[in-house]
Design a protein around this motif. Structure first.
Motif, PDB file in Angstrom:
ATOM      1  N   ASP A 197     -10.233  -0.760  -4.353  1.00  0.00           N
ATOM      2  CA  ASP A 197      -9.977  -1.018  -5.768  1.00  0.00           C
ATOM      3  C   ASP A 197     -11.152  -0.524  -6.628  1.00  0.00           C
ATOM      4  OD1 ASP A 197     -11.505  -2.909  -4.454  1.00  0.00           O
ATOM      5  OD2 ASP A 197     -11.092  -4.468  -5.950  1.00  0.00           O
ATOM      6  N   VAL A 198     -12.381  -0.725  -6.114  1.00  0.00           N
ATOM      7  CA  VAL A 198     -13.557  -0.243  -6.867  1.00  0.00           C
ATOM      8  C   VAL A 198     -13.565   1.279  -6.880  1.00  0.00           C
ATOM      9  CG1 VAL A 198     -16.065  -0.252  -6.946  1.00  0.00           C
ATOM     10  CG2 VAL A 198     -14.831  -2.311  -6.238  1.00  0.00           C
ATOM     11  N   ASP A 199     -13.286   1.843  -5.722  1.00  0.00           N
ATOM     12  CA  ASP A 199     -13.218   3.297  -5.615  1.00  0.00           C
ATOM     13  C   ASP A 199     -12.209   3.852  -6.609  1.00  0.00           C
ATOM     14  OD1 ASP A 199     -13.208   5.892  -4.845  1.00  0.00           O
ATOM     15  OD2 ASP A 199     -12.824   5.529  -2.716  1.00  0.00           O
ATOM     16  N   ASP A 246       3.612 -11.024  -0.274  1.00  0.00           N
ATOM     17  CA  ASP A 246       4.536 -10.796  -1.391  1.00  0.00           C
ATOM     18  C   ASP A 246       4.585  -9.316  -1.750  1.00  0.00           C
ATOM     19  OD1 ASP A 246       5.315 -13.336  -1.628  1.00  0.00           O
ATOM     20  OD2 ASP A 246       3.923 -13.873  -3.244  1.00  0.00           O
ATOM     21  N   LEU A 247       3.420  -8.693  -1.707  1.00  0.00           N
ATOM     22  CA  LEU A 247       3.374  -7.263  -2.001  1.00  0.00           C
ATOM     23  C   LEU A 247       4.223  -6.489  -0.985  1.00  0.00           C
ATOM     24  CD1 LEU A 247       2.123  -4.832  -3.506  1.00  0.00           C
ATOM     25  CD2 LEU A 247       0.275  -4.880  -1.827  1.00  0.00           C
ATOM     26  N   GLY A 248       4.119  -6.900   0.266  1.00  0.00           N
ATOM     27  CA  GLY A 248       4.926  -6.235   1.293  1.00  0.00           C
ATOM     28  C   GLY A 248       6.405  -6.383   1.011  1.00  0.00           C
ATOM     29  N   ALA A 249       6.810  -7.591   0.608  1.00  0.00           N
ATOM     30  CA  ALA A 249       8.227  -7.806   0.298  1.00  0.00           C
ATOM     31  C   ALA A 249       8.646  -6.945  -0.879  1.00  0.00           C
ATOM     32  CB  ALA A 249       8.469  -9.284   0.019  1.00  0.00           C
ATOM     33  N   LEU A 288      -3.156  -3.162   4.282  1.00  0.00           N
ATOM     34  CA  LEU A 288      -3.659  -2.492   3.080  1.00  0.00           C
ATOM     35  C   LEU A 288      -4.658  -3.380   2.354  1.00  0.00           C
ATOM     36  CD1 LEU A 288      -0.570  -0.794   1.366  1.00  0.00           C
ATOM     37  CD2 LEU A 288      -2.492   0.306   2.513  1.00  0.00           C
ATOM     38  N   ASN A 289      -4.308  -4.651   2.267  1.00  0.00           N
ATOM     39  CA  ASN A 289      -5.178  -5.581   1.564  1.00  0.00           C
ATOM     40  C   ASN A 289      -6.517  -5.718   2.271  1.00  0.00           C
ATOM     41  OD1 ASN A 289      -5.482  -7.499  -0.575  1.00  0.00           O
ATOM     42  ND2 ASN A 289      -5.426  -9.087   0.993  1.00  0.00           N
ATOM     43  N   ARG A 290      -6.444  -5.730   3.592  1.00  0.00           N
ATOM     44  CA  ARG A 290      -7.689  -5.866   4.350  1.00  0.00           C
ATOM     45  C   ARG A 290      -8.567  -4.637   4.167  1.00  0.00           C
ATOM     46  NH1 ARG A 290     -11.811  -8.418   5.586  1.00  0.00           N
ATOM     47  NH2 ARG A 290     -12.665  -8.168   7.682  1.00  0.00           N
ATOM     48  N   ARG A 291      -7.928  -3.490   4.151  1.00  0.00           N
ATOM     49  CA  ARG A 291      -8.722  -2.276   3.946  1.00  0.00           C
ATOM     50  C   ARG A 291      -9.272  -2.225   2.534  1.00  0.00           C
ATOM     51  NH1 ARG A 291      -7.099   3.280   6.721  1.00  0.00           N
ATOM     52  NH2 ARG A 291      -9.061   3.750   5.696  1.00  0.00           N
ATOM     53  N   THR A 292      -8.494  -2.749   1.587  1.00  0.00           N
ATOM     54  CA  THR A 292      -9.003  -2.810   0.217  1.00  0.00           C
ATOM     55  C   THR A 292     -10.251  -3.675   0.171  1.00  0.00           C
ATOM     56  OG1 THR A 292      -6.762  -2.572  -0.603  1.00  0.00           O
ATOM     57  CG2 THR A 292      -8.374  -3.444  -2.133  1.00  0.00           C
ATOM     58  N   ALA A 333      -0.553  -1.452  -6.889  1.00  0.00           N
ATOM     59  CA  ALA A 333      -1.759  -1.868  -7.603  1.00  0.00           C
ATOM     60  C   ALA A 333      -2.727  -2.469  -6.607  1.00  0.00           C
ATOM     61  CB  ALA A 333      -1.400  -2.883  -8.684  1.00  0.00           C
ATOM     62  N   LEU A 334      -3.851  -1.792  -6.461  1.00  0.00           N
ATOM     63  CA  LEU A 334      -4.818  -2.256  -5.466  1.00  0.00           C
ATOM     64  C   LEU A 334      -5.782  -3.249  -6.097  1.00  0.00           C
ATOM     65  CD1 LEU A 334      -5.824   0.938  -3.490  1.00  0.00           C
ATOM     66  CD2 LEU A 334      -4.377  -0.930  -2.761  1.00  0.00           C
ATOM     67  N   ARG A 335      -5.886  -4.362  -5.500  1.00  0.00           N
ATOM     68  CA  ARG A 335      -6.901  -5.343  -5.846  1.00  0.00           C
ATOM     69  C   ARG A 335      -6.972  -6.312  -4.683  1.00  0.00           C
ATOM     70  NH1 ARG A 335      -4.304 -10.005  -7.207  1.00  0.00           N
ATOM     71  NH2 ARG A 335      -2.169  -9.808  -7.952  1.00  0.00           N
TER      72      ARG A 335
END
Lengths: 340, 511
Positions: free
Chosen positions: B239-241, B20-23, B229-233, B9-11
């Motif tokens: 997430d908007v895309d 946490d997402l990585g874990a 991933l979060n940084r690229r998001t 889930a991208l946000r």
């Protein structure tokens, strides 16, 4: 208290005259005959006998730790018989008084004066059996005897007969109602010997020899012939004391003794007497090995019996069931041997 | 890029949520990640341990495994990066897939960037985007700017976890397993006799360290990947895309339904002439998700799409266009303070200079460390066994102060010994010969020289020599040394010369 030697009231003895050392070959021959004679009564336990012999040659006192019935008394009696010297035995009990050991002044109504009655300590070989059963005051009565070779009674000093050797024993398992030896007194013992049960073969041989044609299984030292007189023993000790010790060996011994003070898990290490004991015993060890010079191996060989009673382990080490021997083995592994 | 196929889930998240997402990603693909990890790293670790054992350098295995961790990190990243868009690859595919990735970044990571605390964040950028040169630097600055601290904290946190596991494993063995139940080689290693079995101890430490790193390093990589991933998001509004794409899909579906309804209405009208079969609308091909699209990794050298995309991105002012300048402005400098002129502060660049200085210092330290290790290794290679007393902390307070005692044995030991003897320094000559003998015997038996070893130990070792001649000569040397050192009895010149007969000209070679 049990005394096996008469303790007549005698005048103080003059100090021992200077003793000349035995030549090395004679020294070796005497030691060999001493071994042979003691082995007639004391079967097996060669290491125990060797360590007691080391102390005898080095002129020190011995603390033997072991359960009852392993021949501690027999060893001392056989040694006394082989050396042809007087033997005294004191069974230490909680009600034993210092004067029971050293002697005391007694009033003679006929002569209307005090006379000195010497205690069992006035012997060449003194067996202090179960020394930790007596209170500290009585134990301390031995301090002066062991360190200075004399007894003070009513302000008068009485030198002990030379050679003088205390062989004390203590039981490691019955600790209730005992008085552990104070550090100061432990330090006076040149060596601490651990005696364990004999091997199967030695035990069978002992049973066979003790009971052959005999009703009672008592101690028999009648087969031990005297091979050394007191002067000869003194000359033997002098010969050992004159053995050459290189400075590198002394340095090695002192470094070992000093390392005990800095070792983790040791609250109190060996004092300067530790280094002295190492060198004295190393000399005797060299003689037992047939050498007239001392090597670092001699120091290492005697390090455990010479130092194990001088270490005061920290509670953490005791909880981990470490023994002084474990600490000493690890410590010896750390101290560099001389190579230059 | 088929973002709609993404399985997470991208946000925009905070850095800790990203970790946490990585874990969570790692938990979801634990089996594939660790199977690939062990398939790749276990043989290498075993090789390192064997190398340390064979070279008698107990520390080498642990050092090598630690050093190669960036190499191992490629494996979990490969699995997770594929698992995000596709299925998780199996371990064989993962190993084969390593050939597709560049090695330049990995080589840098195991050499001059080995102590980079941002490794987990830098790894996906280098391997998945494949940028090079100046563009990579600009890209890295953009990626790192707000989350560099979190990436460093992540690295140090993982390091602490490794230490906890490593010490925990050892302490659990020492504290909870009764000594009598432990195998001898374990008891020997943890029970204070490690000096006698340094190879076993080194291998054991390396093995336990490898297990600890195996437990934590994939987590480190996964958390770094999630940060990436979060940084690229955040940067590219994934997430908007994604929301627009899903909206488009919903509208398309609704439009299709409306079209069908309209068609049904039209068909309800009697238009026989139109009753011919209408060709079914061509179904739009299902989008194929490709990792190259997601991360712009060129599938081959001929694929120039990434180059174009990267060039466009590089020209975008958002990449590297944002700057935050800090300047020091003295308080109450003037009652009428002038507007702050950026770049004219007296403290301009102070922070940068400080940072560059610290970085340079750390780099110099690293270079010094590598050089020191190199020198040490070369010296060890020249001498099979280092003189025992150089390792010992207790040094002999020798009374032979007039003679310079050589810490390291000379190469030409026989010549040096002979010179000392000829010069009248007989004890020193025999000491040197004895030390050479001790080391030669130890080298012949492939044993370390113990600092506490005495003459008796040397004699015992000499008796184990198979070569009778060498054994007899070693015994003769030890005896000669004993008599000289402790009894002041020296051999005659001809006896001494006999001791030197056949001694290797160069120290360390077999006699």
């Amino acid at each position: 208290m049990t005394t096996e030697s008469p303790s007549p009231a005698l005048a103080p003895e003059p100090p021992a005259a200077a003793v000349s050392a035995l030549p090395f070959d004679q020294l070796m021959a005497r030691i060999a005959s001493l071994r042979e004679q003691v082995a007639r009564a004391f079967i097996g336990q060669e290491q125990v006998f060797d360590e007691v012999l080391l102390a005898l040659l080095a002129g020190g006192h011995v603390l033997i730790e072991g359960v009852p019935g392993l021949g501690k008394t027999l060893l001392v009696r056989a040694l006394a018989a082989a050396v042809s010297c007087s033997f005294g035995r004191v069974q230490f009990t909680p009600d034993l008084m210092p004067t029971d050991v050293t002697g005391h002044a007694i009033y003679d109504p006929k002569a209307e004066r005090f006379q000195i009655r010497r205690g069992p300590v006035f012997a060449n070989l003194l067996l202090a059996d179960e020394i930790n059963r007596a209170p500290a005051k009585t134990q301390a009565a031995l301090l002066e005897c062991m360190q200075e070779g004399q007894v003070t009674i009513e302000g008068r000093r009485f030198p002990l007969p030379a050679p003088f050797m205390v062989v004390a024993t203590q039981n490691p398992i019955e600790q209730e109602g005992t008085y552990p030896l104070p550090e100061a007194q432990l330090d006076r013992f040149l060596i601490k010997v651990l005696i364990d049960y004999p091997t199967l073969d030695d035990e069978k041989r002992m049973v066979d020899e003790v009971l052959s044609g005999r009703v009672a299984a008592d101690l028999d030292v009648s087969r031990v012939n005297p091979v050394l007189s007191q002067p000869e023993l003194l000359a033997l000790q002098q010969g050992v004391a004159e053995l050459r010790v290189d400075a590198a060996v002394i340095d090695y011994a002192v470094r070992i003794a000093r390392a005990t003070r800095e070792w983790p898990g040791v609250l109190g290490g060996a004092g300067p007497r530790g280094g002295l004991a190492l060198v004295r015993l190393a000399r005797a060890q060299a003689v037992l090995d047939g050498r007239d010079f001392v090597t670092p191996d001699d120091v290492r060989a005697v390090a455990l019996p010479a130092l194990r009673h001088r270490l005061l382990l920290a509670p953490e080490a005791l909880i981990e069931r470490q023994r002084p021997d474990d600490v000493l083995k690890a410590l010896l592994h750390k101290v560099a041997a001389p190579r230059q | 890029m088929e973002l709609e196929r993404i399985t997470v889930a991208l946000r925009p998240r905070t850095a800790r949520e990203a970790v946490d997402l990585g874990a969570a990603m790692l938990r979801a693909h634990a089996r594939t990640v660790w199977s690939a990890w062990f398939a790749f790293s276990l043989p290498v670790a075993a090789l390192c341990i064997a190398l340390g054992w064979l070279l008698h350098w107990p520390w080498l295995a642990t050092l090598l495994i630690w050093w190669l961790l960036p190499l191992f990190d490629r494996v979990p990243l490969y699995v997770l990066s594929r698992a995000v868009f596709e299925r998780a690859p199996r371990w064989r595919e993962t190993l084969r897939g390593q050939r597709q990735w560049r090695w330049g970044g990995t080589i840098a990571s195991i050499t001059w960037r080995r102590i980079d605390s941002h490794r987990a964040l830098r790894l996906p950028m280098e391997l998945l985007e494949g940028l090079a040169g100046k563009q990579r630097g600009e890209r890295w600055r953009v990626l790192r700017r707000p989350i560099g601290t979190e990436a460093s904290s992540l690295a140090f946190g993982c390091l602490e976890l490794v230490l906890v596991i490593f010490l925990g494993l050892f302490l659990s063995v020492v504290l909870f397993i009764p000594a009598e139940l432990m195998p001898d080689w374990v008891r020997g290693s943890v029970g204070g006799v490690a000096r006698r079995t340094p190879e076993v101890t080194g291998a054991l430490i390396a093995g336990v360290a490898y297990l600890a790193w195996s437990a934590i390093e994939p987590l480190h990589v996964a958390a770094g990947f999630a940060l990436y991933l979060n940084r690229r998001t955040q940067l590219e509004a994934w997430d908007v895309d994604l929301a627009f794409r899903r909206l488009r899909d919903r509208w398309l579906a609704a439009g299709r339904a409306a079209a069908v309804l309209l068609l049904a209405l039209v068909c309800a009208c009697p238009h026989g002439a139109w009753a011919q079969k209408v060709a079914a609308p061509k179904k739009e091909e299902a989008p194929v998700t490709r990792i190259e699209d997601a991360f712009a990794v060129p599938a081959s050298n001929s694929d120039k799409r990434f180059a174009t995309a990267a060039a466009e991105a590089f020209r975008d002012p958002r990449f590297g266009g944002a700057h935050k300048d800090h300047t020091w402005v003295p308080r109450n400098w003037s009652w009428n303070p002038k507007p702050v002129q950026l770049g004219r502060s007296p403290f301009e660049g102070f922070g940068n200079v400080l940072a560059i200085g610290v970085k340079g210092l750390l780099t110099l330290l690293l270079i010094g460390l590598i050089v020191a290790i190199g020198v040490y290794v070369i010296r060890r290679a020249r001498m099979p066994v280092i003189a025992a007393h150089t390792r010992g902390d207790a040094k002999l307070d020798t009374h032979l102060e007039t003679i310079e005692v050589q810490e390291v044995l000379p190469d030409d030991l026989a010549g040096a010994t002979h010179r000392l003897w000829s010069g009248g320094h007989r004890r020193e000559a025999l000491a040197l010969l004895y030390r050479g003998c001790v080391e030669q015997v130890a080298a012949a038996l492939q044993l370390p020289v113990e600092q506490d070893a005495t003459e008796a130990d040397c004699l015992r070792s000499a008796r184990r020599l198979g070569d009778t001649q060498r054994r007899q000569r070693a015994e003769a040397i030890v005896r000669a040394w004993q008599y000289a050192a402790y009894a002041d009895r020296y051999p005659r010149d001809e006896d001494f010369a006999r001791l030197l007969d056949g001694w290797p000209a160069r120290h360390g070679s077999a006699a």
